[in-house]
Motif scaffolding. Structure first.
Motif, mmCIF file in Angstrom:
data_model
loop_
_atom_site.group_PDB
_atom_site.id
_atom_site.type_symbol
_atom_site.label_atom_id
_atom_site.label_comp_id
_atom_site.label_asym_id
_atom_site.label_seq_id
_atom_site.Cartn_x
_atom_site.Cartn_y
_atom_site.Cartn_z
ATOM 1 N N VAL A 8 1.030 -1.503 0.103
ATOM 2 C CA VAL A 8 0.460 -0.309 0.348
ATOM 3 C C VAL A 8 0.796 1.575 0.057
ATOM 4 C CG1 VAL A 8 -1.597 1.223 1.728
ATOM 5 C CG2 VAL A 8 -1.669 -1.212 1.627
ATOM 6 N N SER A 9 1.934 1.128 0.469
ATOM 7 C CA SER A 9 3.047 2.693 1.135
ATOM 8 C C SER A 9 3.856 2.583 -0.977
ATOM 9 C CB SER A 9 4.141 2.778 1.981
ATOM 10 O OG SER A 9 4.880 1.736 2.086
ATOM 11 N N ARG A 10 4.092 1.613 -1.486
ATOM 12 C CA ARG A 10 4.618 1.422 -2.334
ATOM 13 C C ARG A 10 6.379 0.936 -2.497
ATOM 14 N NH1 ARG A 10 -0.281 3.247 -3.811
ATOM 15 N NH2 ARG A 10 -1.256 2.772 -5.963
ATOM 16 N N GLU A 20 -0.531 8.946 -5.308
ATOM 17 C CA GLU A 20 0.239 10.014 -5.216
ATOM 18 C C GLU A 20 0.401 10.680 -3.837
ATOM 19 O OE1 GLU A 20 -3.090 10.649 -6.910
ATOM 20 O OE2 GLU A 20 -1.665 10.148 -8.770
ATOM 21 N N GLU A 21 -0.393 9.394 -3.058
ATOM 22 C CA GLU A 21 -0.846 10.004 -1.253
ATOM 23 C C GLU A 21 0.344 8.582 -0.231
ATOM 24 O OE1 GLU A 21 -4.842 9.816 -0.543
ATOM 25 O OE2 GLU A 21 -5.660 11.913 -1.123
#
Length: 79
Positions: A9-11, A70-71
């Motif tokens: 999710v955080s990449r 982006e977030e």
């Protein structure tokens, strides 16, 4: 949230299966302790990920189930 899901999710790691493999190989640590993919992460934890001979340290700022691309960088900060 599970460690492997947070990494995706955080990449920090692009795929959950790759995150699982990194955890199984002992290349991911939470607060300087080896972590399994099923370990629970929370805000304030410090992740250390080894990519070959490079090491990435990041502090978890927030935990969310889903975020836009982006977030994703708002979930952690590099140390």
């Amino acid at each position: 949230m599970r460690l492997d899901k947070f990494l995706k999710v955080s990449r920090l790691i692009k795929r959950r299966s790759v995150a699982n493999e990194a955890c199984d190989a002992g290349r991911v640590m939470i607060n300087d302790k080896p972590a399994k993919a099923s370990a629970t992460v929370k805000a304030g934890d410090v992740l250390t990920i080894q990519f070959g001979n490079k090491e990435v340290k990041a502090e978890i700022l927030d935990v969310k189930e889903t975020v836009k691309k982006e977030e994703a960088s708002e979930l952690f900060r590099y140390l």
